[in-house]
Scaffold this active site. Structure first.
Site, PDB file in Angstrom:
ATOM      1  CG  HIS A  65      -1.888   1.147   1.354  1.00  0.00           C
ATOM      2  ND1 HIS A  65      -2.012   1.817   2.537  1.00  0.00           N
ATOM      3  CD2 HIS A  65      -2.687   1.500   0.691  1.00  0.00           C
ATOM      4  CE1 HIS A  65      -2.942   2.871   2.375  1.00  0.00           C
ATOM      5  NE2 HIS A  65      -3.280   2.549   1.212  1.00  0.00           N
ATOM      6  CG  HIS A 107      -3.682   9.049  -0.509  1.00  0.00           C
ATOM      7  ND1 HIS A 107      -4.512   9.764   0.341  1.00  0.00           N
ATOM      8  CD2 HIS A 107      -4.253   7.562  -0.564  1.00  0.00           C
ATOM      9  CE1 HIS A 107      -5.612   8.835   0.674  1.00  0.00           C
ATOM     10  NE2 HIS A 107      -5.408   7.609  -0.098  1.00  0.00           N
TER      11      HIS A 107
END
Length: 318
Positions: A65, A107
């Site tokens: 991740h 992100h």
């Protein structure tokens, strides 16, 4: 000075004189340095893709991740290099577009948390982004820079699978970069949308790339959504969020795999996996048993090294 000490000194002096007489460079004796190197053997891209396409084998795919963000800034080149070195199968990255059309890894909608800059990514220029440093996990500035999607795909080419997140609305632009870098066959895109919407918005790419539906269990008719995809597309995988481990849909995972699609569940936070998360596994790796027992063969994790070690001990990861 004791006789033993004098004797030792005479021996050392004699050794030194003997070496000089033979024309050798003299170095005092020293302890041998022991360097532990990682023994993970690089798996070929063809093998990674074949494993991704095979929902019926016992090899579990490990997805990191935002890269190895515990040891490098998230979405950084080093975070991805670390994943490649430790034998991660796939890296998940986030893509956003600057005001002037540059695709970068980020992100958040804003630069504030992960860089030394401020403002929305969509409202700043690439020239501005290049002046910034990435921050580490606790907010300290580092020497690392914000990478472009092109840089990242060039790094990943022929080495590791890539999952593009935050990219659905700009996928046509991402696709152009994939084509330019020769990485189309190793990239997966995902979206939390029904099949008909996917076909309308994404149809021209369905035969060109891997697409993975996101299914949030406990919201809507998950079974109907999955069955439609299996009937008309048979995607390479489904990503499921599993807020409780008592949901009936979990029992359908084995059937989904038998029909040709893999099952992806995140081990990141408790709300993704009914409480069987990475932080509990850091205290007791047997927490990951839940994933194996429930026919999950793709796991996205914040602790890739721990998960790989757990799987290798069980013969579930090369």
């Amino acid at each position: 000075m004791g006789l033993k000490v004098i004797g030792v000194l005479l021996v050392i002096m004699g050794w030194s004189y003997s070496c000089k007489e033979q024309g050798k460079e003299v170095h005092p004796p020293k302890e041998r340095e022991v360097v532990q190197e990682q023994s993970t053997e690089m798996v070929s891209l063809d093998s990674l893709i074949a494993n991704l396409k095979n929902s019926k084998n016992d090899q579990v795919i490990v997805v990191a991740h935002r890269g190895d963000w515990r040891n490098a800034p998230e979405n950084s080149l080093l975070a991805i290099k670390n994943c490649i070195a430790m034998g991660v199968d796939m890296v998940e990255i986030d893509v956003r577009e600057t005001q002037d059309g540059q695709l970068i890894l980020m992100h958040d909608e804003t630069l504030d948390r992960t860089t030394t800059g401020t403002g929305k990514v969509s409202e700043v220029t690439w020239d501005y982004v290049q002046t910034l440093q990435l921050r580490d996990g606790i907010g300290h500035a580092t020497p690392h820079k914000v990478p472009t999607l092109k840089e990242v795909l060039e790094l990943c080419r022929d080495r590791i699978l890539v999952n593009l997140d935050k990219s659905y609305s700009i996928f046509d632009k991402c696709y152009a970069v994939m084509e330019k870098t020769g990485t189309r066959e190793q990239v997966i895109i995902k979206g939390a949308i029904p099949y008909q919407q996917l076909k309308e918005e994404f149809g021209t790419y369905l035969d060109e790339v891997f697409f993975m539906p996101i299914v949030r269990l406990g919201k809507g008719d998950s079974r109907a959504l999955v069955d439609e995809y299996l009937d008309v597309l048979k995607p390479v995988a489904f990503e499921f969020t599993v807020p409780q481990d008592t949901l009936k849909m979990i029992a359908y995972f084995d059937d989904i795999r038998e029909q040709g699609s893999s099952v992806w569940v995140n081990s990141l936070w408790p709300q993704h996996n009914g409480g069987h998360d990475d932080e509990k596994a850091a205290l007791d790796p047997s927490v990951y048993d839940w994933f194996i027992e429930n026919d999950i063969d793709i796991i996205q994790t914040d602790r890739p090294r721990l998960l790989i070690q757990y799987l290798q001990k069980k013969g579930l990861h090369w």
